[in-house]
Design an enzyme around this catalytic site. Sequence first.
Site, PDB file in Angstrom:
ATOM      1  N   LYS A 234      -8.223   3.400   2.042  1.00 57.12           N
ATOM      2  CA  LYS A 234      -7.496   4.665   1.907  1.00 57.12           C
ATOM      3  C   LYS A 234      -7.737   5.383   0.586  1.00 57.12           C
ATOM      4  O   LYS A 234      -8.001   6.584   0.567  1.00 57.12           O
ATOM      5  CB  LYS A 234      -6.005   4.421   2.106  1.00 57.12           C
ATOM      6  CG  LYS A 234      -5.687   4.233   3.570  1.00 57.12           C
ATOM      7  CD  LYS A 234      -4.344   3.611   3.775  1.00 57.12           C
ATOM      8  CE  LYS A 234      -4.344   2.809   5.053  1.00 57.12           C
ATOM      9  NZ  LYS A 234      -5.234   1.631   5.014  1.00 57.12           N
TER      10      LYS A 234
ATOM     11  N   GLN B 151      -7.186  -2.176   4.269  1.00 53.26           N
ATOM     12  CA  GLN B 151      -6.205  -1.405   3.513  1.00 53.26           C
ATOM     13  C   GLN B 151      -6.868  -0.699   2.325  1.00 53.26           C
ATOM     14  O   GLN B 151      -6.383   0.313   1.838  1.00 53.26           O
ATOM     15  CB  GLN B 151      -5.094  -2.332   3.031  1.00 53.26           C
ATOM     16  CG  GLN B 151      -3.963  -1.632   2.331  1.00 53.26           C
ATOM     17  CD  GLN B 151      -2.738  -2.528   2.225  1.00 53.26           C
ATOM     18  OE1 GLN B 151      -2.055  -2.757   3.202  1.00 53.26           O
ATOM     19  NE2 GLN B 151      -2.491  -3.041   1.046  1.00 53.26           N
TER      20      GLN B 151
ATOM     21  N   THR C 195     -41.260  24.972  -9.856  1.00 53.90           N
ATOM     22  CA  THR C 195     -41.486  23.608  -9.387  1.00 53.90           C
ATOM     23  C   THR C 195     -41.739  22.799 -10.653  1.00 53.90           C
ATOM     24  O   THR C 195     -42.318  23.316 -11.619  1.00 53.90           O
ATOM     25  CB  THR C 195     -42.697  23.494  -8.432  1.00 53.90           C
ATOM     26  OG1 THR C 195     -43.863  23.934  -9.120  1.00 53.90           O
ATOM     27  CG2 THR C 195     -42.509  24.351  -7.180  1.00 53.90           C
ATOM     28  N   HIS C 196     -41.269  21.585 -10.676  1.00 53.91           N
ATOM     29  CA  HIS C 196     -41.357  20.745 -11.887  1.00 53.91           C
ATOM     30  C   HIS C 196     -40.711  21.426 -13.097  1.00 53.91           C
ATOM     31  O   HIS C 196     -41.099  21.157 -14.228  1.00 53.91           O
ATOM     32  CB  HIS C 196     -42.812  20.398 -12.216  1.00 53.91           C
ATOM     33  CG  HIS C 196     -43.601  19.943 -11.037  1.00 53.91           C
ATOM     34  ND1 HIS C 196     -43.643  18.623 -10.627  1.00 53.91           N
ATOM     35  CD2 HIS C 196     -44.343  20.642 -10.138  1.00 53.91           C
ATOM     36  CE1 HIS C 196     -44.412  18.525  -9.539  1.00 53.91           C
ATOM     37  NE2 HIS C 196     -44.837  19.734  -9.217  1.00 53.91           N
TER      38      HIS C 196
ATOM     39  N   TYR D  71      -9.228  -6.656  12.990  1.00 54.00           N
ATOM     40  CA  TYR D  71      -8.619  -6.125  11.774  1.00 54.00           C
ATOM     41  C   TYR D  71      -8.549  -7.189  10.691  1.00 54.00           C
ATOM     42  O   TYR D  71      -8.235  -8.353  10.952  1.00 54.00           O
ATOM     43  CB  TYR D  71      -7.190  -5.613  12.064  1.00 54.00           C
ATOM     44  CG  TYR D  71      -6.500  -5.140  10.797  1.00 54.00           C
ATOM     45  CD1 TYR D  71      -6.639  -3.826  10.357  1.00 54.00           C
ATOM     46  CD2 TYR D  71      -5.762  -6.020  10.008  1.00 54.00           C
ATOM     47  CE1 TYR D  71      -6.049  -3.400   9.182  1.00 54.00           C
ATOM     48  CE2 TYR D  71      -5.159  -5.599   8.827  1.00 54.00           C
ATOM     49  CZ  TYR D  71      -5.316  -4.288   8.416  1.00 54.00           C
ATOM     50  OH  TYR D  71      -4.736  -3.875   7.246  1.00 54.00           O
TER      51      TYR D  71
ATOM     52  N   SER E  84     -15.179  25.301 -27.787  1.00 50.53           N
ATOM     53  CA  SER E  84     -15.272  24.061 -28.534  1.00 50.53           C
ATOM     54  C   SER E  84     -14.195  24.066 -29.601  1.00 50.53           C
ATOM     55  O   SER E  84     -13.859  25.114 -30.145  1.00 50.53           O
ATOM     56  CB  SER E  84     -16.654  23.959 -29.165  1.00 50.53           C
ATOM     57  OG  SER E  84     -16.618  23.096 -30.283  1.00 50.53           O
TER      58      SER E  84
ATOM     59  N   ASN F  45     -18.665  26.900 -23.001  1.00 53.31           N
ATOM     60  CA  ASN F  45     -19.283  25.801 -22.259  1.00 53.31           C
ATOM     61  C   ASN F  45     -18.968  25.863 -20.765  1.00 53.31           C
ATOM     62  O   ASN F  45     -17.832  26.139 -20.391  1.00 53.31           O
ATOM     63  CB  ASN F  45     -18.792  24.460 -22.802  1.00 53.31           C
ATOM     64  CG  ASN F  45     -19.197  24.260 -24.245  1.00 53.31           C
ATOM     65  OD1 ASN F  45     -20.264  24.696 -24.671  1.00 53.31           O
ATOM     66  ND2 ASN F  45     -18.326  23.617 -25.009  1.00 53.31           N
TER      67      ASN F  45
ATOM     68  N   SER G  59       0.825  -1.216   0.000  1.00 53.00           N
ATOM     69  CA  SER G  59       0.000   0.000   0.000  1.00 53.00           C
ATOM     70  C   SER G  59       0.855   1.261   0.000  1.00 53.00           C
ATOM     71  O   SER G  59       0.334   2.369  -0.018  1.00 53.00           O
ATOM     72  CB  SER G  59      -0.933   0.008   1.210  1.00 53.00           C
ATOM     73  OG  SER G  59      -0.189  -0.131   2.410  1.00 53.00           O
TER      74      SER G  59
ATOM     75  N   LYS H 276     -18.977  28.703 -29.171  1.00 49.79           N
ATOM     76  CA  LYS H 276     -19.347  28.078 -27.906  1.00 49.79           C
ATOM     77  C   LYS H 276     -18.576  28.595 -26.702  1.00 49.79           C
ATOM     78  O   LYS H 276     -17.397  28.877 -26.772  1.00 49.79           O
ATOM     79  CB  LYS H 276     -19.125  26.562 -27.996  1.00 49.79           C
ATOM     80  CG  LYS H 276     -20.050  25.893 -28.995  1.00 49.79           C
ATOM     81  CD  LYS H 276     -21.361  25.569 -28.361  1.00 49.79           C
ATOM     82  CE  LYS H 276     -21.185  24.355 -27.525  1.00 49.79           C
ATOM     83  NZ  LYS H 276     -22.344  23.566 -27.362  1.00 49.79           N
TER      84      LYS H 276
ATOM     85  N   GLU I 111     -20.154  21.455 -14.943  1.00 52.13           N
ATOM     86  CA  GLU I 111     -20.449  20.116 -15.479  1.00 52.13           C
ATOM     87  C   GLU I 111     -19.556  19.064 -14.822  1.00 52.13           C
ATOM     88  O   GLU I 111     -20.001  17.958 -14.494  1.00 52.13           O
ATOM     89  CB  GLU I 111     -20.255  20.090 -17.004  1.00 52.13           C
ATOM     90  CG  GLU I 111     -21.379  20.801 -17.748  1.00 52.13           C
ATOM     91  CD  GLU I 111     -21.104  20.927 -19.241  1.00 52.13           C
ATOM     92  OE1 GLU I 111     -20.433  20.045 -19.808  1.00 52.13           O
ATOM     93  OE2 GLU I 111     -21.562  21.910 -19.831  1.00 52.13           O
TER      94      GLU I 111
ATOM     95  N   ASN J  97      -1.904  -2.452  13.190  1.00 56.73           N
ATOM     96  CA  ASN J  97      -3.371  -2.344  13.161  1.00 56.73           C
ATOM     97  C   ASN J  97      -3.864  -1.090  13.887  1.00 56.73           C
ATOM     98  O   ASN J  97      -4.711  -0.364  13.379  1.00 56.73           O
ATOM     99  CB  ASN J  97      -4.010  -3.599  13.753  1.00 56.73           C
ATOM    100  CG  ASN J  97      -3.663  -4.841  12.957  1.00 56.73           C
ATOM    101  OD1 ASN J  97      -3.074  -4.745  11.877  1.00 56.73           O
ATOM    102  ND2 ASN J  97      -4.015  -6.005  13.475  1.00 56.73           N
TER     103      ASN J  97
HETATM  104  N1  ARG Z   1      -1.067  -1.324   5.353  1.00 58.25           N
HETATM  105  C1  ARG Z   1      -1.968  -1.851   6.308  1.00 58.25           C
HETATM  106  C2  ARG Z   1      -3.338  -1.165   6.167  1.00 58.25           C
HETATM  107  O1  ARG Z   1      -3.409  -0.222   5.486  1.00 58.25           O
HETATM  108  C3  ARG Z   1      -1.453  -1.634   7.675  1.00 58.25           C
HETATM  109  C4  ARG Z   1      -1.949  -2.621   8.659  1.00 58.25           C
HETATM  110  C5  ARG Z   1      -1.390  -3.952   8.347  1.00 58.25           C
HETATM  111  N2  ARG Z   1      -1.693  -4.902   9.370  1.00 58.25           N
HETATM  112  C6  ARG Z   1      -1.595  -6.205   9.163  1.00 58.25           C
HETATM  113  N3  ARG Z   1      -1.903  -6.977  10.125  1.00 58.25           N
HETATM  114  N4  ARG Z   1      -1.261  -6.692   8.002  1.00 58.25           N
HETATM  115  O2  ARG Z   1      -4.314  -1.589   6.704  1.00 58.25           O
END
Ligand code: ARG
Length: 482
Positions: free
Chosen positions: A343, A340, A173-174, A335, A295, A303, A41, A301, A308, A128
């Site tokens: 994120k 992971q 409205t509408h 966990y 455009s 735009n 990650s 144009k 949008e 964790n």
């Molecule tokens: N990169 C992991 C995450 O984003 C960190 C935690 C990893 N923990 C584990 N037991 N593998 O969640």
Amino acid sequence: MSDSLHTPQHLPEGGSADPDKAWSGRFSEPVSELVKRYTASVYFDRRMAAQDIRGSVAHARMLERQGIISAADLADIERGLAQIGDEIARGEFAWQLDDEDVHLNIEKRLTALVGDAGKRLHTGRSRNDQVATDIRLWLRDAIDQILELLTEFRCRLLDLAEQHADTPLPGFTHLQVAQPVTFGHHLMAYHEMASRDAERFVDCRHRTNRLPLGAAALAGTSFPIDRESVAAELGFEGVCENSLDAVSDRDFAIEFTAACALTMIHLSRMSEELILWMSPRVGFIDLADRFCTGSSIMPQKKNPDVPELVRGKTGRVNGHLVALLTLMKGQPLAYNKDNQEDKEPLYDTADTVIDTLRIYADMIPGIRVRADNMRAALTQGFATATDLADYLVKKGLPFRDAHEAVALAVRTAEQRGCDLPELGLEGLRESMQAVAGAGERLGDDVAAALTVEGALQARRHIGGTAPEQVRAAIARARARLR
Ligand code: ARG
């Protein structure tokens, strides 16, 4: 190697099994290159490096206060982490895919810099609770940034609303002309939405702002830690009360993304109106050129690309919300590596909302209002028909009869191709003949009731569109913002 998401080109590939791998001892063969990339990650979570370092410093200081590591170890850790922070800020840190994530990259570098003290940092801690802490710190900053931007957006909305507290346009409205409102009143509806958005972020911040550290892997730790002091040092409002929940809870991320989705939906609705208003067929506003593009084929144009795209980007934020909900729905305690995947949706959600609010705050003052076209639109669609009915009711006619009488008047006006006031007193009386008691209740004062200004002035209760009420709403909103 293909260049899919799981094969980031910008990180060096490792070779064979790494004897320094944080969990390598138990394994008899290295993971394949693909598995390494699939499970890593670091190419996205290094965004949380600053938070990871802050959390580690607070953890190390607590370990030292509790006599779990020595003062000399703490000094080494703090010195090493400070140097790593600098290396990262300067773009000189050598991120390694082999080291999986931001946490292990930093820890390994720390050990390279300060030796055994670096290896002691992870005492009483797991990745964790570490990752959960980092995300919460990161998200707290994102929320604060969003709250600031929301305030700015609201200020700009209030300024424009104040300039147009008296500017009439048709309320729809509408998507059919309904009744006159002021442009200021219309903008204040968006201000209400934005103020609820801000409340949601403030609320979600409280639940985000709790410390998971101390939960370790899932069950807590056998070391005599002091969680409250770590929470205080990191500015958390308290600790997560249950170690299993602490490492597995991502409610705060979902709440945040839900708040972002609603914010984007509000901005998307406003964008839809800007686009519509800017259409030459409507012509209520013009947007500053810097928010529009031309455009490549049609020279005439201009735009409204920015609104949008706001409308379009709302889709990705809604998608991230569904992704996070789905991520969590099947997870047993505590966990799981699934987490992971929280994120990227979270980062992209925050990035999208932050950029959108930034651009919106800038775009509002760039709206040129074409009040003449707004007013002209009010002469089509019988916008004061309700006022005629209200007039008859005030003269004693039951509302349902008044409604019917005005419907007949509208039909007549439509046939003659004119607006209600142009029927004149006699024309109005004639048109409502079929409703007993209607025509004779009309007096000379009906003309005033049928004007746009009359209709606006009449709605002077709290929440109504009368200019004085719009100004009062703006004043209340400014007071709340201060
Ligand atoms: N990169 C992991 C995450 O984003 C960190 C935690 C990893 N923990 C584990 N037991 N593998 O969640």
